[in-house]
Scaffold this motif. Structure first.
Motif, mmCIF file in Angstrom:
data_model
loop_
_atom_site.group_PDB
_atom_site.id
_atom_site.type_symbol
_atom_site.label_atom_id
_atom_site.label_comp_id
_atom_site.label_asym_id
_atom_site.label_seq_id
_atom_site.Cartn_x
_atom_site.Cartn_y
_atom_site.Cartn_z
ATOM 1 N N ARG A 44 0.859 -1.184 0.000
ATOM 2 C CA ARG A 44 0.000 0.000 0.000
ATOM 3 C C ARG A 44 0.893 1.232 0.000
ATOM 4 N NH1 ARG A 44 -5.255 -0.299 0.439
ATOM 5 N NH2 ARG A 44 -6.218 -2.290 0.871
ATOM 6 N N LYS A 80 -3.613 5.910 0.698
ATOM 7 C CA LYS A 80 -2.794 5.201 -0.275
ATOM 8 C C LYS A 80 -2.873 5.933 -1.607
ATOM 9 C CE LYS A 80 -6.438 2.001 -1.784
ATOM 10 N NZ LYS A 80 -6.779 0.592 -2.039
ATOM 11 N N SER A 121 -3.964 6.692 -5.047
ATOM 12 C CA SER A 121 -5.198 6.296 -5.715
ATOM 13 C C SER A 121 -5.621 7.340 -6.740
ATOM 14 C CB SER A 121 -6.333 6.090 -4.705
ATOM 15 O OG SER A 121 -6.779 7.332 -4.190
ATOM 16 N N LYS A 122 -6.379 6.874 -7.714
ATOM 17 C CA LYS A 122 -6.896 7.760 -8.756
ATOM 18 C C LYS A 122 -7.854 8.781 -8.163
ATOM 19 C CE LYS A 122 -9.871 7.729 -12.828
ATOM 20 N NZ LYS A 122 -10.734 6.898 -13.707
#
Length: 340
Positions: free
Chosen positions: A193, A202, A204-205
């Motif tokens: 992660r 984390k 992330s998009k």
């Protein structure tokens, strides 16, 4: 001797970032190159549609992008079967049979599903496809009789549910058709992660805090120069903290053995003062570009012929369908519904 079977994949909802690379892609390539396993890698577009049903065009675009990411990091279609979930109708049929072996209450108790429902803010409007996607995952895994499924620790409940379904099916129909899979989990809870550039959660998009495998060199440079460091390290001469400093966190992850003495010296210098954030970020950029530049070049090369990329996916899907079809035939025979 039959090789153990590995099933792994991704929901195609966008391009893949460094979090995916660290968390799964590098390990898949290692497992593939060991040549000890039969590996199936799939694009779970049907599962992506469970919460992106109105964004089918995005899913279609993402399939091409994720396939490029797979090829660029070293997944080899001559060694791994890469396929698209929706092109294997046998998976949907298996899901239908398995649904009869699982109660709604059991699905609602699945900790992973409960967490994701809360994160997505569905409230009372939970898509039924999303609620039952653990059963779809069970169909994916058991269709290929996968012995091993590499997943994060948060996916343990999904593997356990698959094991329950396989066990229930074999018991109900007095057979041993389905294989109970084992999960391959990271040794440490946080492994895989990768924190985002902003130091939060984390990568992330949705949070917009990631570096993508498809990012060009200029984009990577701009993102690295924005990485969260120590907010109290205002002047170069001030002592800085490396704890929670994303520059040093990324250096620990992406630095190779030959870099360790330089990284250790940089940490010591930063902590005593006299080392600015710009210099540490420039060093991190060198380390990341060493990793990303070859991936980027391969990706650009593959992208020149998307017809070939989709041809690869078609061939992989044909091979995967043959395997899933054999399992479905065995399942229907065990149930006694192979009428003709």
């Amino acid at each position: 001797m039959t090789k153990p079977i590995i099933l792994t994949g991704d929901r195609p909802t966008g391009k893949l970032h460094l979090g995916h690379y660290v968390g799964s892609l590098k390990n898949r390539v290692i497992l593939q190159d060991e040549k000890k396993y039969d590996m199936f890698v799939f694009l779970a577009d049907q599962q992506a549609l469970t919460d992106h049903a109105k964004e089918a065009a995005q899913i279609k675009e993402s399939i091409g992008n994720v396939a490029l990411d797979y090829l660029s990091v070293g997944l080899d279609p001559s060694q791994s079967t890469i396929f698209i979930q929706s092109q294997i109708p046998e998976l949907a049929e298996l899901t239908m049979y398995y649904l009869n072996l699982v109660s709604v209450a059991r699905l609602e108790r699945n900790p992973t599903v409960k967490t994701e429902i809360a994160q997505k803010g569905f409230g009372e409007s939970i898509p039924s496809g999303f609620l039952v996607y653990p059963v779809s995952q069970a169909a994916d895994i058991t269709a290929f009789k996968a012995n091993l499924v590499p997943v994060g620790n948060d996916q343990k409940p999904m593997i356990e549910q698959t094991r329950e379904i396989a066990r229930s099916f074999n018991h109900t129909y007095n057979c041993d058709v389905l294989v109970e899979p084992e999960g391959i989990y990271p040794e440490n809870e946080g492994t895989g992660r990768l924190p985002g550039l902003d130091g939060n959660a984390k990568m992330s998009k949705s949070l917009g805090n990631g570096i993508y495998l498809s990012d060009d060199a200029d984009t990577v440079r701009k993102k690295v120069m924005s990485v969260y460091t120590d907010p109290n390290h205002i002047r170069v001469e001030d002592p800085g903290q490396i704890e929670g400093n994303m520059v040093f966190h990324y250096l620990d992850i992406f630095g190779r053995e030959e870099d360790q003495s330089d990284i250790a010296a940089m940490k010591e210098h930063y902590q005593r003062g006299g080392l600015g954030d710009v210099k540490t970020k420039r060093y991190l950029l060198e380390i990341l570009e060493r990793e990303l530049a070859p991936i980027r070049e391969r990706r650009l090369e593959y992208a020149k012929d998307m017809g070939q990329v989709f041809s690869m996916l078609e061939k992989g899907s044909e091979k995967a369908r043959a395997v899933a079809g054999q399992t479905l035939s065995e399942v229907k025979a065990a149930m006694g519904i192979n009428y003709f």
